[in-house]
Design a protein around this motif. Structure first.
Motif, mmCIF file in Angstrom:
data_model
loop_
_atom_site.group_PDB
_atom_site.id
_atom_site.type_symbol
_atom_site.label_atom_id
_atom_site.label_comp_id
_atom_site.label_asym_id
_atom_site.label_seq_id
_atom_site.Cartn_x
_atom_site.Cartn_y
_atom_site.Cartn_z
ATOM 1 N N ASP A 3 6.927 -24.969 33.776
ATOM 2 C CA ASP A 3 6.880 -23.592 34.239
ATOM 3 C C ASP A 3 6.450 -23.465 35.702
ATOM 4 O OD1 ASP A 3 4.334 -24.470 33.684
ATOM 5 O OD2 ASP A 3 3.661 -22.603 32.782
ATOM 6 N N VAL A 4 6.438 -24.560 36.432
ATOM 7 C CA VAL A 4 6.046 -24.540 37.846
ATOM 8 C C VAL A 4 7.195 -23.945 38.669
ATOM 9 C CG1 VAL A 4 5.489 -25.964 39.847
ATOM 10 C CG2 VAL A 4 4.492 -26.492 37.629
ATOM 11 N N ASP A 5 6.869 -22.984 39.515
ATOM 12 C CA ASP A 5 7.851 -22.341 40.385
ATOM 13 C C ASP A 5 7.855 -23.057 41.732
ATOM 14 O OD1 ASP A 5 9.356 -20.699 42.046
ATOM 15 O OD2 ASP A 5 8.583 -18.842 41.150
ATOM 16 N N ILE A 6 8.777 -23.981 41.896
ATOM 17 C CA ILE A 6 8.858 -24.818 43.096
ATOM 18 C C ILE A 6 9.052 -23.960 44.351
ATOM 19 C CG2 ILE A 6 10.225 -26.612 44.264
ATOM 20 C CD1 ILE A 6 8.473 -27.672 42.005
#
Length: 77
Positions: A3-6
């Motif tokens: 769920d990491v928003d790069i």
């Protein structure tokens, strides 16, 4: 960490680059290499792989870095 928003990470790194801008458009490159590579691919900085300890922000990168710094790291007036 699926769920990491790069893109948000890249925005934060670009905003932080604004803190160390010198010589009009150079910034110290002491950030994650993957993030710097993505910023390069997005056309916001020159190729970070060089002998210098700084990266060169493009015109677009310089403008966006200042905008992001204001958005992310200053108090609302």
């Amino acid at each position: 960490m699926d769920d990491v928003d790069i893109d948000r990470i890249d925005d934060a790194v670009l905003g932080l680059l604004w803190l160390t801008v010198h010589d009009e458009r150079r910034a110290w490159r002491g950030h994650d290499w993957d993030a710097l590579d993505r910023l390069h691919r997005k056309g916001l900085i020159a190729d970070p792989v060089n002998k210098a300890k700084s990266v060169v922000l493009t015109d677009e990168g310089l403008k966006r870095a200042e905008e992001l710094f204001q958005i992310l790291f200053t108090s609302p007036k």
